[in-house]
Enzyme design. Sequence first.
Site, PDB file in Angstrom:
ATOM      1  N   HIS A  65       0.839  -1.203   0.000  1.00 55.00           N
ATOM      2  CA  HIS A  65       0.000   0.000   0.000  1.00 55.00           C
ATOM      3  C   HIS A  65       0.872   1.250   0.000  1.00 55.00           C
ATOM      4  O   HIS A  65       1.270   1.743   1.049  1.00 55.00           O
ATOM      5  CB  HIS A  65      -0.915  -0.021   1.225  1.00 55.00           C
ATOM      6  CG  HIS A  65      -1.968   1.037   1.220  1.00 55.00           C
ATOM      7  ND1 HIS A  65      -3.172   0.889   1.859  1.00 55.00           N
ATOM      8  CD2 HIS A  65      -2.007   2.269   0.668  1.00 55.00           C
ATOM      9  CE1 HIS A  65      -3.905   1.980   1.695  1.00 55.00           C
ATOM     10  NE2 HIS A  65      -3.205   2.839   0.977  1.00 55.00           N
ATOM     11  N   HIS A  67       1.888   5.152  -2.225  1.00 47.82           N
ATOM     12  CA  HIS A  67       1.547   6.198  -3.190  1.00 47.82           C
ATOM     13  C   HIS A  67       2.853   6.872  -3.627  1.00 47.82           C
ATOM     14  O   HIS A  67       3.525   7.484  -2.800  1.00 47.82           O
ATOM     15  CB  HIS A  67       0.630   7.246  -2.556  1.00 47.82           C
ATOM     16  CG  HIS A  67      -0.616   6.672  -1.942  1.00 47.82           C
ATOM     17  ND1 HIS A  67      -1.807   6.562  -2.619  1.00 47.82           N
ATOM     18  CD2 HIS A  67      -0.845   6.164  -0.703  1.00 47.82           C
ATOM     19  CE1 HIS A  67      -2.724   6.019  -1.828  1.00 47.82           C
ATOM     20  NE2 HIS A  67      -2.153   5.760  -0.656  1.00 47.82           N
ATOM     21  N   ARG A  69       2.816   8.971  -6.383  1.00 48.92           N
ATOM     22  CA  ARG A  69       2.334  10.252  -6.916  1.00 48.92           C
ATOM     23  C   ARG A  69       2.568  10.473  -8.411  1.00 48.92           C
ATOM     24  O   ARG A  69       2.079  11.469  -8.954  1.00 48.92           O
ATOM     25  CB  ARG A  69       2.945  11.427  -6.145  1.00 48.92           C
ATOM     26  CG  ARG A  69       2.720  11.395  -4.630  1.00 48.92           C
ATOM     27  CD  ARG A  69       1.276  11.300  -4.257  1.00 48.92           C
ATOM     28  NE  ARG A  69       1.074  11.469  -2.819  1.00 48.92           N
ATOM     29  CZ  ARG A  69      -0.051  11.168  -2.185  1.00 48.92           C
ATOM     30  NH1 ARG A  69      -1.077  10.666  -2.872  1.00 48.92           N
ATOM     31  NH2 ARG A  69      -0.164  11.348  -0.885  1.00 48.92           N
ATOM     32  N   ASP A 156      -8.687   3.331  -3.527  1.00 49.06           N
ATOM     33  CA  ASP A 156      -8.114   3.876  -2.301  1.00 49.06           C
ATOM     34  C   ASP A 156      -8.216   5.393  -2.275  1.00 49.06           C
ATOM     35  O   ASP A 156      -7.994   6.060  -3.280  1.00 49.06           O
ATOM     36  CB  ASP A 156      -6.659   3.460  -2.162  1.00 49.06           C
ATOM     37  CG  ASP A 156      -6.088   3.856  -0.827  1.00 49.06           C
ATOM     38  OD1 ASP A 156      -6.654   3.437   0.193  1.00 49.06           O
ATOM     39  OD2 ASP A 156      -5.105   4.601  -0.797  1.00 49.06           O
ATOM     40  N   HIS A 183     -10.684   0.673   0.868  1.00 48.01           N
ATOM     41  CA  HIS A 183     -10.521   1.803   1.786  1.00 48.01           C
ATOM     42  C   HIS A 183     -11.913   2.018   2.376  1.00 48.01           C
ATOM     43  O   HIS A 183     -12.783   2.627   1.750  1.00 48.01           O
ATOM     44  CB  HIS A 183     -10.039   3.037   1.005  1.00 48.01           C
ATOM     45  CG  HIS A 183     -10.068   4.312   1.764  1.00 48.01           C
ATOM     46  ND1 HIS A 183      -8.932   5.022   2.080  1.00 48.01           N
ATOM     47  CD2 HIS A 183     -11.100   5.042   2.261  1.00 48.01           C
ATOM     48  CE1 HIS A 183      -9.262   6.124   2.736  1.00 48.01           C
ATOM     49  NE2 HIS A 183     -10.587   6.152   2.849  1.00 48.01           N
ATOM     50  N   HIS A 246      -5.453  -0.321   5.689  1.00 51.65           N
ATOM     51  CA  HIS A 246      -5.228   0.506   6.903  1.00 51.65           C
ATOM     52  C   HIS A 246      -6.364   0.420   7.937  1.00 51.65           C
ATOM     53  O   HIS A 246      -6.997   1.420   8.287  1.00 51.65           O
ATOM     54  CB  HIS A 246      -4.946   1.961   6.542  1.00 51.65           C
ATOM     55  CG  HIS A 246      -5.831   2.566   5.488  1.00 51.65           C
ATOM     56  ND1 HIS A 246      -7.206   2.476   5.499  1.00 51.65           N
ATOM     57  CD2 HIS A 246      -5.514   3.301   4.387  1.00 51.65           C
ATOM     58  CE1 HIS A 246      -7.697   3.116   4.453  1.00 51.65           C
ATOM     59  NE2 HIS A 246      -6.698   3.628   3.756  1.00 51.65           N
ATOM     60  N   ASP A 321       1.028   2.712   3.824  1.00 51.57           N
ATOM     61  CA  ASP A 321       0.202   3.778   3.228  1.00 51.57           C
ATOM     62  C   ASP A 321       1.078   5.009   2.986  1.00 51.57           C
ATOM     63  O   ASP A 321       0.670   6.149   3.258  1.00 51.57           O
ATOM     64  CB  ASP A 321      -0.995   4.118   4.123  1.00 51.57           C
ATOM     65  CG  ASP A 321      -2.020   5.001   3.416  1.00 51.57           C
ATOM     66  OD1 ASP A 321      -1.904   5.209   2.185  1.00 51.57           O
ATOM     67  OD2 ASP A 321      -2.936   5.513   4.096  1.00 51.57           O
TER      68      ASP A 321
END
Length: 439
Positions: A65, A67, A69, A156, A183, A246, A321
């Site tokens: 999990h 990110h 970007r 998510d 999520h 999460h 996350d």
Amino acid sequence: MSTLFLNARLLNPAEDLDTTGSIKIDDQGIIEAVATGAETIAAGDGDLIIDLEGKVLAPGLFDMHCHFREPGQEYKETLESGSAAAVAGGFTGVALMPNTKPVIDSPLGVAYIRHHSAELPIDIEVIGAMTVGSLGEALAPYGKYSSYGVKAISDDGTAIQNTQIMRLAVEYTANFDLLLIQHAEDKYLTAGGIMNDGAASAMLGLKGIPEVAEPIMIGRDLQLITWLKKHKLSGALPEPRYHVAHISTAASVDLVRKAKAAGLKASCEVTPHHFTLTENDLVAAKEKGNYIMKPPLPSEENRDALIEGLRDGTIEAIATDHAPHARHEKECPPDQAAFGIIGLETSLGLTITELVDKGVITLSRAIELLSTNPRRIMGLEEILFKPGKKANFAIIDPDLEWTVSDDEFGSKSRNTPFLGRKLKGKALGIYNKAKLIMR
């Protein structure tokens, strides 16, 4: 030239392995030989010999999990800088969430990520969006995802609020054997919320996020899956695989625990900040931006339930996350701060400090949560310490004490509440894709 790791603590939960030994790898990154106990491996001329002096050689960590970007918000993070953060934390692989700009909701987006990450030192799995644009209105092309080797889908950052659309998502993920990562959030309850709803939020004058918003969505989803399994599935189709991202409340953990007991293919993950911090840490913080995240930091009661879920095996994975943000998005009033923090560089240290050292879990269990289980849940090949297998390692000193400092961060962003915190346990390097990277 071969690489020979000597005098390592070989720790691999997938093989129930925890012993001293050595591993030799050829120049293509394939394991040539494994020796344990008193056995030895002969070094050849020109071999690179690394004496680990009892340090841990474990399967490369995998974060399911993250990110990074890119595309669209490269000022926060890029595939390259995110990869550097992963290496610093001992991760040889990550799964990237699709809420980029544009959203990864088609094979074209998947191909973009793969093309631009091919030369990076870590393995990158792409999670496809559950719905077009992650708007919750129309399903993304699950069949095309599957043909491109995508293993999981998620919206998510949001959750499908329309139950009929969610029903279709559950059915189609079963058809294509995709992992559905949820999520869990009732957006009608959380709208405008900043932190956990309760006395602390009232004291700070910040709108609260009711903790019930998470288990409400999980309960709905599990009811759909139970109904589908009972009334719709024939023996020809696999059951839906459902994973809660999460997780943050006692009620949510209990729902997953009961779903497992009922035979559903349900799993969940927890972040280090949710098993380490509570809403009280936000209250005490002078600068609150780095304590603002979704789901919000829990009450102490819920944090304790998360730790118990790790202890009893209900929670099967630790995921960061990893959510980079620029300084101006965090160094602002809390009700204006972006949600989320970075976590790849601190995940291992927090796990050892808060869980292993405190006797909640063993180090072997920590590696299982950080490496073995996330790969299994994602449907990826397990890492084995056997001749003929690809070498994929994290090199770990579980006793190294260090202080979190952004001077050593690989990430472009610095949004973490753990700066200055003393931790125990750190990755010294990785071996992946036939390359050794030592810090």
